[in-house]
Design a protein around this motif. Structure first.
Motif, PDB file in Angstrom:
ATOM      1  N   PRO A 166    -106.391  52.291 -12.357  1.00 42.70           N
ATOM      2  CA  PRO A 166    -105.980  51.541 -13.552  1.00 42.70           C
ATOM      3  C   PRO A 166    -104.474  51.688 -13.762  1.00 42.70           C
ATOM      4  CG  PRO A 166    -107.884  52.946 -14.013  1.00 42.70           C
ATOM      5  CD  PRO A 166    -107.366  53.356 -12.677  1.00 42.70           C
ATOM      6  N   PHE A 167    -103.871  50.710 -14.410  1.00 44.47           N
ATOM      7  CA  PHE A 167    -102.413  50.677 -14.585  1.00 44.47           C
ATOM      8  C   PHE A 167    -101.898  51.950 -15.257  1.00 44.47           C
ATOM      9  CE2 PHE A 167     -98.356  49.607 -16.432  1.00 44.47           C
ATOM     10  CZ  PHE A 167     -97.784  48.724 -15.538  1.00 44.47           C
ATOM     11  N   GLY A 168    -102.531  52.343 -16.364  1.00 38.85           N
ATOM     12  CA  GLY A 168    -102.051  53.503 -17.108  1.00 38.85           C
ATOM     13  C   GLY A 168    -102.121  54.787 -16.313  1.00 38.85           C
ATOM     14  N   ALA A 207     -96.552  69.501  -2.838  1.00 36.61           N
ATOM     15  CA  ALA A 207     -97.269  69.618  -4.108  1.00 36.61           C
ATOM     16  C   ALA A 207     -97.676  68.256  -4.655  1.00 36.61           C
ATOM     17  CB  ALA A 207     -96.397  70.359  -5.129  1.00 36.61           C
ATOM     18  N   PHE A 208     -96.768  67.279  -4.616  1.00 38.84           N
ATOM     19  CA  PHE A 208     -97.131  65.978  -5.189  1.00 38.84           C
ATOM     20  C   PHE A 208     -98.205  65.280  -4.351  1.00 38.84           C
ATOM     21  CE2 PHE A 208     -94.216  63.082  -2.664  1.00 38.84           C
ATOM     22  CZ  PHE A 208     -95.077  61.991  -2.554  1.00 38.84           C
ATOM     23  N   VAL A 209     -98.142  65.427  -3.037  1.00 42.79           N
ATOM     24  CA  VAL A 209     -99.163  64.817  -2.180  1.00 42.79           C
ATOM     25  C   VAL A 209    -100.509  65.508  -2.372  1.00 42.79           C
ATOM     26  CG1 VAL A 209     -99.858  64.342   0.200  1.00 42.79           C
ATOM     27  CG2 VAL A 209     -97.463  64.054  -0.483  1.00 42.79           C
ATOM     28  N   ALA A 210    -100.499  66.828  -2.353  1.00 45.80           N
ATOM     29  CA  ALA A 210    -101.742  67.575  -2.522  1.00 45.80           C
ATOM     30  C   ALA A 210    -102.396  67.281  -3.863  1.00 45.80           C
ATOM     31  CB  ALA A 210    -101.464  69.073  -2.392  1.00 45.80           C
ATOM     32  N   ALA A 211    -101.581  67.092  -4.893  1.00 46.18           N
ATOM     33  CA  ALA A 211    -102.110  66.849  -6.234  1.00 46.18           C
ATOM     34  C   ALA A 211    -102.584  65.407  -6.431  1.00 46.18           C
ATOM     35  CB  ALA A 211    -101.045  67.183  -7.282  1.00 46.18           C
ATOM     36  N   GLY A 212    -102.264  64.519  -5.499  1.00 44.04           N
ATOM     37  CA  GLY A 212    -102.686  63.132  -5.623  1.00 44.04           C
ATOM     38  C   GLY A 212    -101.807  62.292  -6.534  1.00 44.04           C
ATOM     39  N   PHE A 213    -100.547  62.703  -6.723  1.00 45.69           N
ATOM     40  CA  PHE A 213     -99.625  61.914  -7.530  1.00 45.69           C
ATOM     41  C   PHE A 213     -99.171  60.681  -6.738  1.00 45.69           C
ATOM     42  CE2 PHE A 213     -98.297  66.164  -9.665  1.00 45.69           C
ATOM     43  CZ  PHE A 213     -99.481  66.170 -10.386  1.00 45.69           C
ATOM     44  N   GLU A 214     -98.565  59.722  -7.447  1.00 48.67           N
ATOM     45  CA  GLU A 214     -98.286  58.416  -6.854  1.00 48.67           C
ATOM     46  C   GLU A 214     -96.788  58.170  -6.654  1.00 48.67           C
ATOM     47  OE1 GLU A 214    -100.671  55.672  -6.060  1.00 48.67           O
ATOM     48  OE2 GLU A 214    -101.810  57.540  -5.899  1.00 48.67           O
ATOM     49  N   PHE A 254    -103.570  41.665  -5.484  1.00 47.54           N
ATOM     50  CA  PHE A 254    -103.466  41.980  -6.897  1.00 47.54           C
ATOM     51  C   PHE A 254    -103.446  43.492  -7.117  1.00 47.54           C
ATOM     52  CE2 PHE A 254    -105.598  43.110 -10.904  1.00 47.54           C
ATOM     53  CZ  PHE A 254    -104.718  42.531 -11.804  1.00 47.54           C
ATOM     54  N   GLY A 255    -104.346  44.201  -6.441  1.00 51.82           N
ATOM     55  CA  GLY A 255    -104.390  45.663  -6.568  1.00 51.82           C
ATOM     56  C   GLY A 255    -103.109  46.307  -6.081  1.00 51.82           C
ATOM     57  N   ALA A 256    -102.545  45.751  -4.991  1.00 50.91           N
ATOM     58  CA  ALA A 256    -101.287  46.274  -4.457  1.00 50.91           C
ATOM     59  C   ALA A 256    -100.142  46.075  -5.445  1.00 50.91           C
ATOM     60  CB  ALA A 256    -100.972  45.598  -3.131  1.00 50.91           C
ATOM     61  N   ALA A 257    -100.046  44.867  -6.006  1.00 51.94           N
ATOM     62  CA  ALA A 257     -98.956  44.564  -6.949  1.00 51.94           C
ATOM     63  C   ALA A 257     -99.072  45.405  -8.215  1.00 51.94           C
ATOM     64  CB  ALA A 257     -98.980  43.078  -7.289  1.00 51.94           C
ATOM     65  N   LEU A 260     -97.974  49.036  -7.401  1.00 49.92           N
ATOM     66  CA  LEU A 260     -96.532  49.194  -7.198  1.00 49.92           C
ATOM     67  C   LEU A 260     -95.754  49.041  -8.503  1.00 49.92           C
ATOM     68  CD1 LEU A 260     -95.699  47.491  -3.781  1.00 49.92           C
ATOM     69  CD2 LEU A 260     -95.736  49.931  -4.345  1.00 49.92           C
ATOM     70  N   MET A 261     -96.195  48.131  -9.360  1.00 50.66           N
ATOM     71  CA  MET A 261     -95.515  47.961 -10.642  1.00 50.66           C
ATOM     72  C   MET A 261     -95.681  49.202 -11.513  1.00 50.66           C
ATOM     73  SD  MET A 261     -96.064  45.046 -13.599  1.00 50.66           S
ATOM     74  CE  MET A 261     -95.682  43.740 -12.429  1.00 50.66           C
ATOM     75  N   ALA A 262     -96.908  49.684 -11.637  1.00 51.43           N
ATOM     76  CA  ALA A 262     -97.175  50.843 -12.489  1.00 51.43           C
ATOM     77  C   ALA A 262     -96.497  52.096 -11.958  1.00 51.43           C
ATOM     78  CB  ALA A 262     -98.686  51.077 -12.590  1.00 51.43           C
ATOM     79  N   VAL A 263     -96.589  52.312 -10.652  1.00 55.03           N
ATOM     80  CA  VAL A 263     -96.029  53.524 -10.060  1.00 55.03           C
ATOM     81  C   VAL A 263     -94.504  53.488 -10.083  1.00 55.03           C
ATOM     82  CG1 VAL A 263     -95.872  54.896  -7.949  1.00 55.03           C
ATOM     83  CG2 VAL A 263     -98.077  53.939  -8.661  1.00 55.03           C
TER      84      VAL A 263
END
Length: 291
Positions: A166-168, A207-214, A254-257, A260-263
């Motif tokens: 989800p975007f948020g 750390a960011f990869v292991a934690a699943g951050f975007e 759509f999911g890709a866009a 990328l916008m949210a991240v």
């Protein structure tokens, strides 16, 4: 205060936080002052370099499920992903996420807002071109067929997970991610020695990869590569991995866009506010008040 130590001694001893802040500010002003072709080209290199880290990470994860605990597998993937930022910092390239630190130069009045936005836009577009171009080369090399198609399956699962966010949630994961990425870049400015700079970036990136951050630039490779597999893989691939393409329903343009916008927005907030903004307040605000 100017650094009066000999260059060799300063490189060994390293910079203290106030010196890092001055260096980050000066670097931001210098980077934004480059011409458009240079910024775009450095961005293409940066996107390709991060893509190589993503490829390495994807390989590390392939087959790890069941063989390693979830957390340990993620840590290994993160450690090897650090290759991407190492190539960027030591090989000479730019990534949008690191360039968010230009906010320090803007806050000190050394850059106008339009100059910052111009640099970000050019590097972001270059990153996208470099990452997607690398994904095209990798799909043409049929890299997804390695390991009996398991490499491709890992890539598809990664891309689907990201596209379905989800975007948020993607935004907040982007905030957390670029806090660590900008801290890695910040720490790399503490030394002039390549080995030191390489070592200090590994753990924040892992750390960011292991934690699943975007991370926006990483996702410019992960999601397009997944899309390319889904769109072009032969029937034999799907039979080899025993998976129905319909399972990757969220993996579309759509999911890709949306991701990328949210991240991208989250990465800006994380780097600009939580790293550049805080360190500017601590170390550069008073310096500017004196002038």
């Amino acid at each position: 205060m100017p650094d009066t130590r000999p260059a060799a001694l300063a490189g060994i001893e390293g910079r203290l936080p106030p010196e890092i802040a001055a260096k980050a500010e000066a670097d931001g002003a210098a980077k934004a002052g480059q011409d458009s072709i240079t910024l775009l080209t450095l961005g293409v290199l940066g996107g390709a370099f991060i893509a190589f880290g993503a490829i390495f990470s994807n390989i590390a994860l392939t087959g790890a499920e069941g063989a390693l605990p979830f957390g340990l597998a993620r840590v290994v993937a993160g450690l090897v992903f650090a290759l991407g930022l190492a190539l960027v910092l030591l090989g000479g390239a730019q990534i949008f996420t690191g360039d968010v630190l230009m906010v320090m130069a803007w806050a000190s009045g050394r850059l106008g807002l339009l100059r910052v936005l111009r640099a970000w836009a050019l590097v972001w577009l270059g990153n996208l071109a470099g990452a997607v171009g690398t994904a095209v080369l990798v799909i043409l090399a049929e890299h997804h067929l390695f390991g009996g198609g398991q490499v491709g399956l890992t890539a598809l699962r990664t891309a689907e997970t990201k596209a379905a966010l989800p975007f948020g949630r993607a935004f907040l994961l982007g905030v957390l991610c670029n806090t660590l990425v900008c801290m890695a870049v910040w720490l790399s400015l503490s030394s002039r020695l390549p080995a030191h700079r390489l070592l200090v970036v590994v753990l924040p990136i892992a750390a960011f990869v292991a934690a699943g951050f975007e991370h926006a630039v990483a996702n410019m490779y992960f999601i397009p590569f997944g899309l390319l597999i889904k769109a072009t893989a032969a029937e034999g691939f799907w039979q080899a991995i025993r998976v129905d393409p319909a399972l990757f329903a969220a993996l579309d343009i759509f999911g890709a866009a949306r991701n990328l916008m949210a991240v991208t927005l989250g990465n800006i907030v994380g780097g600009a506010v939580l790293v550049a903004g805080v360190y500017w307040l601590l170390y550069r605000r008073r310096m500017n008040d004196r002038h």
